[in-house]
Structure formats: structure tokens, C-alpha cells
Enzyme design. Structure first.
Site, short mmCIF file in Angstrom:
data_model
loop_
_atom_site.label_atom_id
_atom_site.label_comp_id
_atom_site.label_asym_id
_atom_site.label_seq_id
_atom_site.Cartn_x
_atom_site.Cartn_y
_atom_site.Cartn_z
N GLY A 157 0.82 -1.22 0.00
CA GLY A 157 0.00 0.00 0.00
C GLY A 157 0.84 1.26 0.00
CG ASP A 173 -6.71 -7.56 -3.86
OD1 ASP A 173 -6.31 -7.69 -2.69
OD2 ASP A 173 -7.92 -7.58 -4.16
CG ASN A 177 1.25 1.41 4.82
OD1 ASN A 177 1.08 2.16 5.77
ND2 ASN A 177 0.78 1.69 3.60
CB SER A 218 -4.66 2.19 14.11
OG SER A 218 -5.38 3.35 14.51
CE1 TYR A 265 -8.01 0.96 9.91
CE2 TYR A 265 -8.26 2.14 11.99
CZ TYR A 265 -7.54 1.88 10.84
OH TYR A 265 -6.34 2.52 10.63
CB VAL A 266 -11.24 -0.93 16.76
CG1 VAL A 266 -10.65 -1.25 18.12
CG2 VAL A 266 -11.38 0.58 16.57
CB ALA A 267 -11.94 -6.17 15.49
CE LYS A 284 -4.99 -0.76 10.73
NZ LYS A 284 -3.91 -1.08 9.79
CB ILE A 335 -1.56 10.19 9.76
CG1 ILE A 335 -1.19 9.21 10.88
CG2 ILE A 335 -0.33 10.67 9.01
CD1 ILE A 335 -0.31 9.74 11.98
P1 NAD Z 1 -4.45 5.15 2.14
O1 NAD Z 1 -5.90 4.82 2.09
O2 NAD Z 1 -4.00 6.55 1.82
O3 NAD Z 1 -3.64 4.14 1.19
C1 NAD Z 1 -3.93 2.78 1.21
C2 NAD Z 1 -2.93 2.03 0.37
O4 NAD Z 1 -3.26 0.65 0.46
C3 NAD Z 1 -2.96 2.40 -1.11
O5 NAD Z 1 -1.66 2.34 -1.62
C4 NAD Z 1 -3.79 1.28 -1.72
O6 NAD Z 1 -3.46 1.00 -3.07
C5 NAD Z 1 -3.37 0.11 -0.84
N1 NAD Z 1 -4.35 -0.96 -0.85
C6 NAD Z 1 -5.68 -0.92 -0.58
N2 NAD Z 1 -6.24 -2.13 -0.76
C7 NAD Z 1 -5.25 -2.97 -1.15
C8 NAD Z 1 -5.18 -4.34 -1.49
N3 NAD Z 1 -6.26 -5.11 -1.45
N4 NAD Z 1 -3.97 -4.86 -1.88
C9 NAD Z 1 -2.86 -4.09 -1.93
N5 NAD Z 1 -2.86 -2.78 -1.60
C10 NAD Z 1 -4.04 -2.23 -1.22
O7 NAD Z 1 -3.93 4.70 3.60
P2 NAD Z 1 -3.17 5.54 4.75
O8 NAD Z 1 -4.12 6.49 5.36
O9 NAD Z 1 -1.85 6.05 4.26
O10 NAD Z 1 -2.93 4.36 5.82
C11 NAD Z 1 -1.88 3.45 5.72
C12 NAD Z 1 -1.91 2.52 6.92
O11 NAD Z 1 -1.84 3.27 8.12
C13 NAD Z 1 -3.20 1.68 7.02
O12 NAD Z 1 -2.91 0.40 7.50
C14 NAD Z 1 -4.02 2.45 8.04
O13 NAD Z 1 -4.94 1.62 8.70
C15 NAD Z 1 -2.92 2.94 8.97
N6 NAD Z 1 -3.31 4.13 9.73
C16 NAD Z 1 -3.66 5.28 9.13
C17 NAD Z 1 -4.00 6.38 9.88
C18 NAD Z 1 -4.38 7.68 9.24
O14 NAD Z 1 -4.72 8.62 9.98
N7 NAD Z 1 -4.32 7.83 7.94
C19 NAD Z 1 -3.98 6.29 11.28
C20 NAD Z 1 -3.62 5.09 11.87
C21 NAD Z 1 -3.27 4.01 11.09
#
Ligand code: NAD
Length: 250
Positions: free
Chosen positions: A11, A66, A93, A145, A158-160, A162, A191
Site C-alpha cells: 500500500g 491485491d 502498511n 493504529s 477496523y479496531v478489531a 488493528k 495522520i
Molecule cells: P491510504 O488509504 O491513503 O492508502 C492505502 C494504500 O493501500 C494504497 O496504496 C492502496 O493502493 C493500498 N491498498 C488498498 N487495498 C489494497 C489491497 N487489497 N492490496 C494491496 N494494496 C491495497 O492509507 P493511509 O491512510 O496512508 O494508511 C496506511 C496505513 O496506516 C493503514 O494500514 C491504516 O490503517 C494505517 N493508519 C492510518 C491512519 C491515518 O490517519 N491515515 C492512522 C492510523 C493508522
């Protein structure tokens, strides 16, 4: 330079994953970029290659697919090994949300989130752990998270996922420690990414009131924690969840 060690960041086309891939790139790692949308992976890959001198551009490759499909996982790992050699680090990620209050949450809402945030991590990590065990080294870093630690209304799925990921991290850290492989989680707070841009102003204001540092973090600040856990300096750290959350959980 980190001696051109190979890392796969799932990701990594945007948001936190892209920031992580960028930091690895700038430190001289070989980086495989993954995401489920092929064009986005190519685009991210090209933009990172442009940060390097032309002769090093091949150090950054596209590994689209995927990751919820076991066949894709095999293909991605095969391609990374073939093009960049043995894997030093895996950063799990890729993740998604599908927020609803429990009473309105469908089975599909539950399954989609658990499938990507937890089952895909299991599939990819199982595949790569096998290779790392043979090598006798490796780093696995899971992006969890803060809500996996403190909960959040409207995000039971989502919480479950993480909280499960943090448990997975600890179990695997114990399993793989004898092989000198460390397994840690980085648990971001809120973030500044597309995921949080979906929040309403009222939700954002409520959130800011509860964060001791009174701001969201930038993706770069999460990436810094990941780079530290991947570095030689972190060799004695395993089974931990490093919070990057402005003091939200303490
Ligand atoms: P985002 O939604 O901006 O990006 C998601 C990425 O995952 C993309 O590159 C997408 O192509 C990829 N993706 C989605 N489904 C996929 C699949 N089936 N196979 C392969 N790749 C796939 O995400 P983000 O906000 O940068 O978050 C990244 C990580 O950080 C996640 O695990 C999220 O849960 C965690 N997180 C984010 C936040 C936040 O505030 N943004 C906070 C805590 C944790």
C-alpha cells in the site's frame, strides 16, 4: 547508505506507505512499491525513481497486486526476489476503513476490512517469514493504529483488525526471535492523509481537543518510526508497538 537492502512496502502508492517508501528510497534501500491499482503503483514507482541518479532507478520497482489473494501474494514476492534479491524487511502498511456503527455494520463491511487489514498480512507475512527464516535475518513492521489500543466508536471492524494486528505482532515476535528476525508494530494516531480527510470538521475538532500535541501528524513522522525499527540500531527491539500519536494514548 543502508547497503541496498531490499524492502517491500504494501500500500505504498500514497499516504503513509508512500512516505515510508520515500524515506527508504532516500536512504539507499531497494524498494518494492505495492498497491491494488496498477497505474497508481507505476506512478508512485516513477516518482520515487526520479529522486535517484538514473543508474540507481532500477532499485525501485513496481510490485502491484491485491494482497488479499494468495496467488497475487506468491506472484508479488516472486517478482520482488527476482528483481531485487532477498528481502530484508517487510512493511505491512496496506489497510482500509469501512466505518459504521455496529448495528448498521454488514457482514461485508466486517469481512472486507478484516480481509485486508489482518488476513492479507497473515498471507504475506507467512510467505516472507519462510524466506527470512532461511536467511536468518529480517525485519517485519506492521502498521497498526492507536484505535487498536484505545478503541473508537463506529470502527468496530477496523479496531478489531488493528488490535488483532498488534496481537499478531507479539505472537510472531516470539516465534521468530530465535531466527534473529524482529517483528514490531507502529501505531499511528491521526495522520494527515486521505483516510482522515474523510472526517467532518466537527469530528476533526473533537479529535484535536483530545490530542495532547493538538495537531494531526504528517505521514513523514510515521515513516521516521518505521525507518528506525528497520535500522541496525533497533536490532534489540521486538514485539513492541511504537505509538506515533501526539500523546493520544499514554
Ligand atoms: P491510504 O488509504 O491513503 O492508502 C492505502 C494504500 O493501500 C494504497 O496504496 C492502496 O493502493 C493500498 N491498498 C488498498 N487495498 C489494497 C489491497 N487489497 N492490496 C494491496 N494494496 C491495497 O492509507 P493511509 O491512510 O496512508 O494508511 C496506511 C496505513 O496506516 C493503514 O494500514 C491504516 O490503517 C494505517 N493508519 C492510518 C491512519 C491515518 O490517519 N491515515 C492512522 C492510523 C493508522
Amino acid at each position: 547508505m543502508e547497503n541496498e537492502k531490499t524492502v517491500l512496502v504494501t500500500g505504498s502508492t500514497q499516504g503513509i506507505g508512500y512516505a515510508i517508501a520515500k524515506k527508504f528510497t532516500l536512504l539507499g534501500y531497494k524498494v518494492a512499491i505495492n498497491g491494488h491499482i496498477h497505474e497508481e503503483v507505476e506512478k508512485a514507482c516513477k516518482s520515487l525513481q526520479q529522486l535517484l541518479p538514473a543508474e540507481q532507478a532500477n532499485n525501485i520497482i513496481a510490485a502491484p497486486g491485491d494482497i488479499t489473494s494468495p496467488a497475487n501474494v506468491d506472484e508479488i514476492v516472486g517478482a520482488v526476489q527476482e528483481k531485487l534479491g532477498s528481502l530484508y524487511a517487510l512493511v505491512n502498511n496496506a489497510g482500509m476503513t469501512q466505518d459504521k456503527l455496529l448495528l448498521r455494520m454488514s457482514e461485508d463491511d466486517w469481512d472486507r476490512v478484516l480481509n485486508l487489514n489482518l488476513r492479507a498480512v497473515f498471507l504475506l507475512t507467512r510467505k516472507i517469514a519462510r524466506l527470512m527464516i532461511r536467511q536468518g535475518y529480517g525485519r517485519i513492521i506492521n502498521i497498526a493504529s492507536v484505535v487498536g489500543e484505545i478503541g473508537n466508536a463506529g470502527q468496530a471492524n477496523y479496531v478489531a483488525s488493528k488490535a488483532g494486528l498488534i496481537g499478531f505482532t507479539k505472537a510472531l515476535a516470539r516465534e521468530l526471535a530465535p531466527k534473529s528476525i524482529t517483528v514490531n508494530a507502529v501505531s499511528p494516531g491521526f495522520i494527515n492523509t486521505e483516510m482522515t480527510q474523510k472526517l467532518s470538521e466537527a469530528q476533526k475538532n473533537n479529535l484535536l481537543a483530545s490530542i495532547p500535541l493538538k495537531r494531526l501528524a504528517e505521514p513523514n513522522e510515521v515513516a521516521a518510526a518505521v525507518l528506525f525499527l528497520a535500522s541496525e540500531d533497533a536490532a534489540y527491539i521486538t514485539g513492541q508497538s511504537l505509538g506515533v500519536n501526539g500523546g493520544l494514548s499514554m
